[in-house]
Write an enzyme that holds these catalytic residues in place. Structure first.
Site, short mmCIF file in Angstrom:
data_model
loop_
_atom_site.label_atom_id
_atom_site.label_comp_id
_atom_site.label_asym_id
_atom_site.label_seq_id
_atom_site.Cartn_x
_atom_site.Cartn_y
_atom_site.Cartn_z
CG ASP A 142 28.63 9.78 38.30
OD1 ASP A 142 29.02 9.96 37.13
OD2 ASP A 142 27.88 8.84 38.64
N GLY A 143 28.55 12.77 36.90
CA GLY A 143 27.49 13.54 36.25
C GLY A 143 27.97 14.56 35.23
CG ASN A 144 32.12 15.60 34.90
OD1 ASN A 144 31.63 16.19 35.86
ND2 ASN A 144 33.38 15.19 34.88
N GLY A 145 28.97 14.10 32.14
CA GLY A 145 28.39 13.83 30.82
C GLY A 145 26.94 14.30 30.74
CD1 TRP B 294 25.84 20.53 34.96
CD2 TRP B 294 27.32 20.86 33.29
NE1 TRP B 294 26.15 21.87 34.92
CE2 TRP B 294 27.05 22.09 33.91
CE3 TRP B 294 28.22 20.82 32.22
CZ2 TRP B 294 27.65 23.29 33.49
CZ3 TRP B 294 28.81 22.00 31.80
CH2 TRP B 294 28.53 23.21 32.44
CG HIS C 25 34.71 14.94 30.99
ND1 HIS C 25 34.12 14.31 32.05
CD2 HIS C 25 34.55 14.10 29.92
CE1 HIS C 25 33.61 13.14 31.64
NE2 HIS C 25 33.86 13.01 30.36
CG ASN D 291 36.16 6.40 33.94
OD1 ASN D 291 36.49 7.16 34.83
ND2 ASN D 291 34.87 6.07 33.73
NE ARG E 194 33.04 6.92 31.03
CZ ARG E 194 32.51 7.88 31.76
NH1 ARG E 194 32.70 9.14 31.43
NH2 ARG E 194 31.77 7.60 32.81
CB SER F 123 31.22 2.95 40.92
OG SER F 123 29.87 3.12 40.63
#
Ligand code: FPP
Length: 224
Positions: free
Chosen positions: A11-14, A16, A28, A59, A62, A187
């Site tokens: 988690d956390g790509n966005g 970052w 991503h 997902n 999105r 999640s």
């Protein structure tokens, strides 16, 4: 002792990417590179099973452009990595509602599964279009159908029988679940299977996660 099965919520790509003023897709791309490194690191450490949450059933909600970008990354990963997975003796498989994926991604998955099925090293599972509640409901439906058609008696339903009706039936439950990016939630990931798992949460965003961070998680696991 090493965990026999590590499952990771990447988690956390966005965030970052946003921290760098770049589009989420940039995160991503870096996230996929990190996944590749961590897969190799786990295989080299002698981890027997690694499950990566690559795309959740949520997902799909999105923006279409982000979903299609994630599919492109997946397609690219599968095409590029098939040969490496064979070389690294890694067995590839998937869990999730694969039928919802674009047909060429499904074909790529089948190809990599087939190419790696004789491998005897680490088993790598991608959870794609995966949601744990849905997996559990599917198991309930399969068992209910068996009872209805008198192939099974209600008294026979126990934890072991239930587990055998999940998509993870051929993989032991995860003993370590890692989630990056400071979110301390499951999640909809492997909820039944996580009954006795140890959890390791870190604030590090997935694109910044390194082999050293994996080692810290393993050391923490060994202390428990
Ligand atoms: C979470 O970041 C990540 C995902 C949506 C799925 C993980 C996908 C990858 C690591 C890339 C594809 C991987 C492979 C191996 C092809 P997020 O977008 O939820 O981040 P945020 O919470 O900061 O928005």
């Amino acid at each position: 002792m090493l965990p026999k099965h590590i499952a990771i919520i990447m988690d956390g790509n966005g965030r970052w990417a946003q921290l760098r003023g770049r589009p989420r897709t940039f995160g991503h791309i870096k996230g996929a590179r990190v996944a590749k490194k961590i897969i190799t690191a786990c295989a080299q450490q002698g981890i027997e099973n690694l499950t990566l949450y690559a795309f959740s059933s949520e997902n799909w909600l999105r923006p279409v452009s982000e979903v299609s970008f994630l599919m492109t990354l997946l397609r690219r990963y599968l095409k590029k990595e098939a040969a490496n997975l064979v070389k690294e003796n890694i067995q590839f498989t998937v869990i999730g509602e694969i039928e919802k994926l674009p047909s060429d991604v499904i074909e790529a998955i089948q190809f990599v599964k087939k190419s790696t099925e004789q491998n005897t090293g680490m088993k790598l599972t991608f959870a794609i279009s995966y949601g744990s509640r849905n997996e559990i409901l599917d198991a309930v439906k399969k068992i209910a159908a068996k009872v209805k058609f008198q192939e099974m008696d209600i008294q026979q339903i126990n934890e072991d029988v239930f587990s055998k009706h999940l998509q993870t039936k051929d993989t032991p439950d995860p003993d370590l679940i890692i989630r990056t990016s400071g979110e301390n939630r499951l999640s909809n990931f492997l909820m039944w299977q996580a009954a006795y798992s140890e959890f390791y949460f870190t604030d590090i965003l997935w694109p910044d996660f390194t082999e050293q961070d994996l080692n810290l998680a393993l050391i923490d696991f060994q202390k428990r």
